[in-house]
Design a protein around this motif. Structure first.
Motif, PDB file in Angstrom:
ATOM      1  N   VAL A  77      32.648  17.735  83.310  1.00 41.61           N
ATOM      2  CA  VAL A  77      33.464  16.607  82.864  1.00 41.61           C
ATOM      3  C   VAL A  77      33.383  15.506  83.909  1.00 41.61           C
ATOM      4  O   VAL A  77      33.616  15.741  85.099  1.00 41.61           O
ATOM      5  CB  VAL A  77      34.930  17.032  82.647  1.00 41.61           C
ATOM      6  CG1 VAL A  77      35.764  15.851  82.151  1.00 41.61           C
ATOM      7  CG2 VAL A  77      35.002  18.193  81.658  1.00 41.61           C
TER       8      VAL A  77
ATOM      9  N   VAL B 143      30.131  15.653  79.701  1.00 43.47           N
ATOM     10  CA  VAL B 143      28.789  15.077  79.735  1.00 43.47           C
ATOM     11  C   VAL B 143      27.693  16.138  79.685  1.00 43.47           C
ATOM     12  O   VAL B 143      26.549  15.833  79.349  1.00 43.47           O
ATOM     13  CB  VAL B 143      28.609  14.196  80.988  1.00 43.47           C
ATOM     14  CG1 VAL B 143      29.508  12.975  80.911  1.00 43.47           C
ATOM     15  CG2 VAL B 143      28.891  14.974  82.268  1.00 43.47           C
TER      16      VAL B 143
ATOM     17  N   GLN C  13      35.252  12.636  80.392  1.00 44.10           N
ATOM     18  CA  GLN C  13      34.370  12.895  79.270  1.00 44.10           C
ATOM     19  C   GLN C  13      33.455  14.086  79.574  1.00 44.10           C
ATOM     20  O   GLN C  13      32.925  14.196  80.682  1.00 44.10           O
ATOM     21  CB  GLN C  13      33.508  11.670  78.959  1.00 44.10           C
ATOM     22  CG  GLN C  13      34.302  10.414  78.635  1.00 44.10           C
ATOM     23  CD  GLN C  13      35.061  10.527  77.335  1.00 44.10           C
ATOM     24  OE1 GLN C  13      34.569  11.118  76.370  1.00 44.10           O
ATOM     25  NE2 GLN C  13      36.252   9.959  77.293  1.00 44.10           N
TER      26      GLN C  13
ATOM     27  N   ASP D 125      34.728  11.521  84.573  1.00 40.39           N
ATOM     28  CA  ASP D 125      35.588  10.410  84.157  1.00 40.39           C
ATOM     29  C   ASP D 125      36.298  10.727  82.834  1.00 40.39           C
ATOM     30  O   ASP D 125      36.452   9.870  81.968  1.00 40.39           O
ATOM     31  CB  ASP D 125      34.771   9.132  84.026  1.00 40.39           C
ATOM     32  CG  ASP D 125      35.623   7.871  84.093  1.00 40.39           C
ATOM     33  OD1 ASP D 125      36.719   7.931  84.674  1.00 40.39           O
ATOM     34  OD2 ASP D 125      35.200   6.826  83.555  1.00 40.39           O
TER      35      ASP D 125
END
Length: 273
Positions: free
Chosen positions: A69, A75, A73, A71
């Motif tokens: 993860v 990824v 989000q 920020d």
């Protein structure tokens, strides 16, 4: 007829127990966990989750399914084999390495570069512990703040115009590449096109693969001759002036990024050499 049936009951019970799968001797426990950053660059990061697992019986920490993860989000997702034997009742250390891209593309890198401060990275998922033929899931989650990646910038570090005669001037420009990050920056190219008084003079590539140290500036020299052959008949009246207007543009390239730049100004003519 009841007596034989009563005699068979214990035998049937024993056979049923023999055919059943053994149950795990208790549940695993995650005693500690910490996320370490082994390496970071503009788009890639190498993380390592260090921790301790305990199980009351014989067991094996087989693998981990995880999410990276960045920020807030998700990824990246993946699964990593571990195969760590757990001694009954003892705290056993394990290490989960994850090396992946944490910035999703040039647009995301550009957006992050406009920010300052820190970026929160997290690794979360499930450890798979096998005991007595069964797999027991053990959730984990750990985070670590890193410096927000920032794109490099190009500027004029030094500038010189040496006059060798009425129709010959050599321009030397030291292009400075500023790396504002706390990690080295790998470069693959620095193209340039130099113009004087609105007319193109020369172009090229100032570097072929180099590294700028953390929080440092790399300087790359470009040189061009202003002569009648390279510039034309206007060179003599141009060199009579005390300064030359110049424009310099190009693209800085590296792993996962391209940064266009455009610089302009005046350079004073030096004495004859």
């Amino acid at each position: 007829m009841r007596a034989p049936l009563l005699l068979l009951a214990p035998v049937l019970a024993l056979l049923a127990c023999a055919g059943a799968k053994p149950k795990p001797a208790g549940s695993p426990a995650l005693l500690s966990q910490a996320l370490q950053v082994a390496r970071q660059d503009l788009t890639q990061v190498a993380l390592r989750l260090e921790g301790e697992v305990q199980h009351p019986g014989e067991a094996v920490l087989e693998s981990a399914t995880w999410e990276l993860v960045s920020d807030g989000q998700v990824v990246q997702r993946g699964e990593t084999k571990l195969d760590v034997a757990l001694k009954p009742g003892a705290a056993t250390r394990f290490s989960l390495p994850v090396e992946r891209t944490y910035v999703q593309g040039p647009e995301a890198l550009q957006a992050l570069s406009q920010k300052s401060g820190q970026l929160l990275l997290a690794l979360r998922g499930t450890l798979q512990v096998r005991s007595a033929g069964s797999v027991q899931p053990l959730p984990f989650a750990a985070s670590r703040a890193v410096r927000t990646p920032r794109l490099p910038t190009v500027r004029v570090e030094r500038l010189d115009a040496a006059r060798y005669g009425p129709e010959e001037v050599t321009l030397t420009v030291g292009l400075g590449v500023d790396n504002p990050n706390p990690f080295p920056l790998r470069l693959s190219g620095l193209t340039w096109a130099l113009g004087v008084a609105g007319k193109g003079l020369a172009d090229g590539n100032a570097l072929q693969h180099d590294t700028v140290a953390a929080a440092s500036t790399g300087v790359y020299d470009v040189e061009a001759s202003l002569t009648k052959e390279t510039y034309g008949a206007d060179v003599r009246p141009l060199t009579r002036k005390g300064a030359l207007p110049y424009a310099l543009k190009g693209t800085l390239s590296g792993e996962g990024f391209q940064v266009p730049y455009a610089l302009a100004g005046e350079v004073k003519l030096g004495g004859s050499r």
